[in-house]
Design a protein around this motif. Sequence first.
Motif, PDB file in Angstrom:
ATOM      1  N   LEU A 169       0.662  -0.968  -0.323  1.00  0.00           N
ATOM      2  CA  LEU A 169       0.391   0.477  -0.216  1.00  0.00           C
ATOM      3  C   LEU A 169       0.769   1.366   0.030  1.00  0.00           C
ATOM      4  CD1 LEU A 169      -2.530   1.660   0.536  1.00  0.00           C
ATOM      5  CD2 LEU A 169      -2.006   0.719   3.180  1.00  0.00           C
ATOM      6  N   ARG A 170       0.436   2.551  -1.079  1.00  0.00           N
ATOM      7  CA  ARG A 170       1.389   3.188  -0.944  1.00  0.00           C
ATOM      8  C   ARG A 170       0.657   4.094  -1.178  1.00  0.00           C
ATOM      9  NH1 ARG A 170       4.372   0.350  -4.569  1.00  0.00           N
ATOM     10  NH2 ARG A 170       6.613  -0.791  -3.931  1.00  0.00           N
ATOM     11  N   PHE A 171       0.478   5.245  -0.038  1.00  0.00           N
ATOM     12  CA  PHE A 171      -0.183   6.503  -0.027  1.00  0.00           C
ATOM     13  C   PHE A 171       1.012   8.255   0.552  1.00  0.00           C
ATOM     14  CE2 PHE A 171       0.175   4.001   3.552  1.00  0.00           C
ATOM     15  CZ  PHE A 171      -0.258   5.281   4.613  1.00  0.00           C
ATOM     16  N   THR A 172       0.201   8.824   0.589  1.00  0.00           N
ATOM     17  CA  THR A 172       0.403  10.296   0.734  1.00  0.00           C
ATOM     18  C   THR A 172      -0.820  10.499   2.396  1.00  0.00           C
ATOM     19  OG1 THR A 172       1.696  10.928  -0.951  1.00  0.00           O
ATOM     20  CG2 THR A 172       1.406  12.400   0.935  1.00  0.00           C
ATOM     21  N   ALA A 173       0.091  11.140   3.340  1.00  0.00           N
ATOM     22  CA  ALA A 173      -0.636  11.816   4.629  1.00  0.00           C
ATOM     23  C   ALA A 173       0.184  12.621   4.799  1.00  0.00           C
ATOM     24  CB  ALA A 173      -0.548   9.736   5.465  1.00  0.00           C
ATOM     25  N   MET A 174      -0.643  13.278   6.294  1.00  0.00           N
ATOM     26  CA  MET A 174       0.021  14.369   6.210  1.00  0.00           C
ATOM     27  C   MET A 174      -0.807  14.605   8.198  1.00  0.00           C
ATOM     28  SD  MET A 174      -3.120  16.843   4.431  1.00  0.00           S
ATOM     29  CE  MET A 174      -2.585  18.557   5.611  1.00  0.00           C
ATOM     30  N   LEU A 175       0.078  15.327   9.047  1.00  0.00           N
ATOM     31  CA  LEU A 175       0.004  15.700  10.202  1.00  0.00           C
ATOM     32  C   LEU A 175      -0.479  17.019  10.283  1.00  0.00           C
ATOM     33  CD1 LEU A 175       2.087  13.073  12.090  1.00  0.00           C
ATOM     34  CD2 LEU A 175      -0.582  13.344  11.780  1.00  0.00           C
ATOM     35  N   TYR A 176      -1.187  18.042  10.551  1.00  0.00           N
ATOM     36  CA  TYR A 176      -1.055  19.657  10.753  1.00  0.00           C
ATOM     37  C   TYR A 176      -2.418  20.016  11.741  1.00  0.00           C
ATOM     38  CZ  TYR A 176      -5.707  18.954   8.344  1.00  0.00           C
ATOM     39  OH  TYR A 176      -7.245  18.583   8.264  1.00  0.00           O
ATOM     40  N   VAL A 177      -1.546  21.027  12.155  1.00  0.00           N
ATOM     41  CA  VAL A 177      -2.543  21.702  12.783  1.00  0.00           C
ATOM     42  C   VAL A 177      -4.231  22.740  11.802  1.00  0.00           C
ATOM     43  CG1 VAL A 177      -2.879  23.606  15.380  1.00  0.00           C
ATOM     44  CG2 VAL A 177      -0.844  22.494  14.754  1.00  0.00           C
ATOM     45  N   PRO A 178      -5.334  21.900  12.632  1.00  0.00           N
ATOM     46  CA  PRO A 178      -6.391  22.444  11.227  1.00  0.00           C
ATOM     47  C   PRO A 178      -6.334  24.517  10.830  1.00  0.00           C
ATOM     48  CG  PRO A 178      -7.057  21.521  12.496  1.00  0.00           C
ATOM     49  CD  PRO A 178      -6.213  20.843  12.844  1.00  0.00           C
ATOM     50  N   LYS A 179      -6.798  24.940   9.762  1.00  0.00           N
ATOM     51  CA  LYS A 179      -6.010  26.606   9.747  1.00  0.00           C
ATOM     52  C   LYS A 179      -4.713  27.213   9.787  1.00  0.00           C
ATOM     53  CE  LYS A 179     -11.001  27.341  11.497  1.00  0.00           C
ATOM     54  NZ  LYS A 179     -11.923  28.009  11.454  1.00  0.00           N
ATOM     55  N   SER A 180      -3.814  26.178  10.393  1.00  0.00           N
ATOM     56  CA  SER A 180      -2.432  26.707  10.229  1.00  0.00           C
ATOM     57  C   SER A 180      -2.006  26.198   9.387  1.00  0.00           C
ATOM     58  CB  SER A 180      -1.812  25.934  11.370  1.00  0.00           C
ATOM     59  OG  SER A 180      -1.586  24.542  10.748  1.00  0.00           O
ATOM     60  N   GLU A 181      -0.708  27.018   8.800  1.00  0.00           N
ATOM     61  CA  GLU A 181       0.153  26.775   7.522  1.00  0.00           C
ATOM     62  C   GLU A 181       1.279  25.902   7.227  1.00  0.00           C
ATOM     63  OE1 GLU A 181      -0.005  30.270   5.353  1.00  0.00           O
ATOM     64  OE2 GLU A 181      -1.736  30.781   6.279  1.00  0.00           O
ATOM     65  N   THR A 182       1.189  25.188   8.115  1.00  0.00           N
ATOM     66  CA  THR A 182       2.822  23.904   8.123  1.00  0.00           C
ATOM     67  C   THR A 182       1.552  23.445   8.270  1.00  0.00           C
ATOM     68  OG1 THR A 182       2.376  23.994  10.449  1.00  0.00           O
ATOM     69  CG2 THR A 182       3.829  25.322   9.517  1.00  0.00           C
ATOM     70  N   SER A 183       2.564  21.963   7.897  1.00  0.00           N
ATOM     71  CA  SER A 183       1.642  20.534   7.568  1.00  0.00           C
ATOM     72  C   SER A 183       3.019  19.711   7.530  1.00  0.00           C
ATOM     73  CB  SER A 183       0.984  20.074   6.000  1.00  0.00           C
ATOM     74  OG  SER A 183       0.646  18.920   6.097  1.00  0.00           O
ATOM     75  N   ASN A 184       3.152  18.657   7.619  1.00  0.00           N
ATOM     76  CA  ASN A 184       4.210  17.156   7.706  1.00  0.00           C
ATOM     77  C   ASN A 184       3.661  16.036   6.556  1.00  0.00           C
ATOM     78  OD1 ASN A 184       6.136  18.643  10.027  1.00  0.00           O
ATOM     79  ND2 ASN A 184       4.441  18.343  10.867  1.00  0.00           N
ATOM     80  N   ASP A 185       3.739  16.498   5.747  1.00  0.00           N
ATOM     81  CA  ASP A 185       3.382  14.998   4.661  1.00  0.00           C
ATOM     82  C   ASP A 185       4.249  14.304   4.687  1.00  0.00           C
ATOM     83  OD1 ASP A 185       2.295  17.364   4.247  1.00  0.00           O
ATOM     84  OD2 ASP A 185       1.500  16.728   2.430  1.00  0.00           O
ATOM     85  N   TYR A 186       4.123  13.099   4.819  1.00  0.00           N
ATOM     86  CA  TYR A 186       4.812  12.414   4.588  1.00  0.00           C
ATOM     87  C   TYR A 186       4.374  10.792   3.014  1.00  0.00           C
ATOM     88  CZ  TYR A 186       6.903  13.324   9.310  1.00  0.00           C
ATOM     89  OH  TYR A 186       6.819  13.603  10.129  1.00  0.00           O
ATOM     90  N   LYS A 187       5.383  10.628   2.357  1.00  0.00           N
ATOM     91  CA  LYS A 187       5.247   9.431   1.763  1.00  0.00           C
ATOM     92  C   LYS A 187       5.122   8.123   2.241  1.00  0.00           C
ATOM     93  CE  LYS A 187       5.572  12.026  -3.117  1.00  0.00           C
ATOM     94  NZ  LYS A 187       4.438  11.846  -3.122  1.00  0.00           N
ATOM     95  N   ILE A 188       3.949   7.138   1.595  1.00  0.00           N
ATOM     96  CA  ILE A 188       4.455   6.164   2.951  1.00  0.00           C
ATOM     97  C   ILE A 188       4.204   4.397   2.068  1.00  0.00           C
ATOM     98  CG2 ILE A 188       3.341   4.757   5.400  1.00  0.00           C
ATOM     99  CD1 ILE A 188       2.536   7.957   5.837  1.00  0.00           C
ATOM    100  N   GLN A 189       5.151   3.612   2.539  1.00  0.00           N
ATOM    101  CA  GLN A 189       4.467   2.189   2.323  1.00  0.00           C
ATOM    102  C   GLN A 189       4.080   1.288   3.190  1.00  0.00           C
ATOM    103  OE1 GLN A 189       7.204   0.178  -0.809  1.00  0.00           O
ATOM    104  NE2 GLN A 189       6.540  -1.413   0.093  1.00  0.00           N
ATOM    105  N   VAL A 190       2.940   0.769   3.238  1.00  0.00           N
ATOM    106  CA  VAL A 190       2.654   0.016   4.011  1.00  0.00           C
ATOM    107  C   VAL A 190       2.561  -1.536   3.310  1.00  0.00           C
ATOM    108  CG1 VAL A 190       1.289  -0.842   5.732  1.00  0.00           C
ATOM    109  CG2 VAL A 190       1.451   1.378   5.541  1.00  0.00           C
ATOM    110  N   ASN A 191       3.169  -3.068   3.852  1.00  0.00           N
ATOM    111  CA  ASN A 191       3.142  -3.680   3.149  1.00  0.00           C
ATOM    112  C   ASN A 191       2.157  -4.802   4.495  1.00  0.00           C
ATOM    113  OD1 ASN A 191       5.380  -3.310   1.350  1.00  0.00           O
ATOM    114  ND2 ASN A 191       5.958  -5.071   2.150  1.00  0.00           N
ATOM    115  N   VAL A 192       1.065  -5.256   3.571  1.00  0.00           N
ATOM    116  CA  VAL A 192      -0.392  -5.812   4.120  1.00  0.00           C
ATOM    117  C   VAL A 192       0.147  -7.389   3.658  1.00  0.00           C
ATOM    118  CG1 VAL A 192      -2.799  -6.613   5.168  1.00  0.00           C
ATOM    119  CG2 VAL A 192      -1.377  -3.812   4.371  1.00  0.00           C
ATOM    120  N   ARG A 193      -0.132  -8.489   4.423  1.00  0.00           N
ATOM    121  CA  ARG A 193       0.261  -9.996   4.469  1.00  0.00           C
ATOM    122  C   ARG A 193      -1.217 -10.447   5.584  1.00  0.00           C
ATOM    123  NH1 ARG A 193       5.062 -12.402   7.349  1.00  0.00           N
ATOM    124  NH2 ARG A 193       4.001 -14.925   6.556  1.00  0.00           N
ATOM    125  N   THR A 194      -1.705 -11.589   4.811  1.00  0.00           N
ATOM    126  CA  THR A 194      -2.927 -12.692   5.395  1.00  0.00           C
ATOM    127  C   THR A 194      -1.759 -14.220   6.054  1.00  0.00           C
ATOM    128  OG1 THR A 194      -4.108 -10.984   3.904  1.00  0.00           O
ATOM    129  CG2 THR A 194      -5.099 -12.990   5.223  1.00  0.00           C
TER     130      THR A 194
END
Length: 212
Positions: A169-194
């Motif tokens: 699984l590949r995606f981009t996610a962010m941590l940020y304070v709503p209504k603020s100017e700054t955002s910490n964005d990360y490109k992430i890979q998660v491997n899932v197995r069953t």
Amino acid sequence: MAGANAQACVADQHGGLVCGEGKAAMRVVADTISPSKNYAFAWRSPQGLPSGSDTPDNIENVLVRLNDGAVLAKLGGEYWATGEMRANRYELTAAWSPDSRSVIEVANSRWESDSFAYYRIDGASATRLDLRALVEPVMTARLPPRNRQGNSFRVRTDQPVTLDARGRLRFTAMLYVPKSETSNDYKIQVNVRTTGGKPSAQVVSLRRAKAD
């Protein structure tokens, strides 16, 4: 209720798919149908689907099998769209595996991802794995201690969310304070197995991305 039977999903007057009738009716969310055309995300309410310009209440999102309307799992979001109106500032995204056996749910509201989860379909049910609970702490740990409080977590649906045949699984996610100017964005890979019908996941790659 998972496994509950409705009826086969058929086209409605707006060109969408509706499963079942009356208070058991569900409406398929556009662009969430699996590659096999066998499954999709849908929404329902205890009062059934609204008519005209009525706004539905107590929305529940579900994973549904299209040939018989069986509900395989309850999802975590509250998105709805009638063909004429849709939920304001809500969105629901499905990222399917090529074999249609697995799907990623991204359910965003105005400020954050209310649900970010993996579902593994097995017959008449689906097993859920909470990906937000896995990913958010790893992202938070990358921030300076003074910046770790008060952040919202959001998977970016303006960037690709993909799940390949090997469970990567590949995606981009962010941590940020709503209504603020700054955002910490990360490109992430998660491997899932069953294993033994039970899915598990591991963050294998996380790197800072340039925020827009």
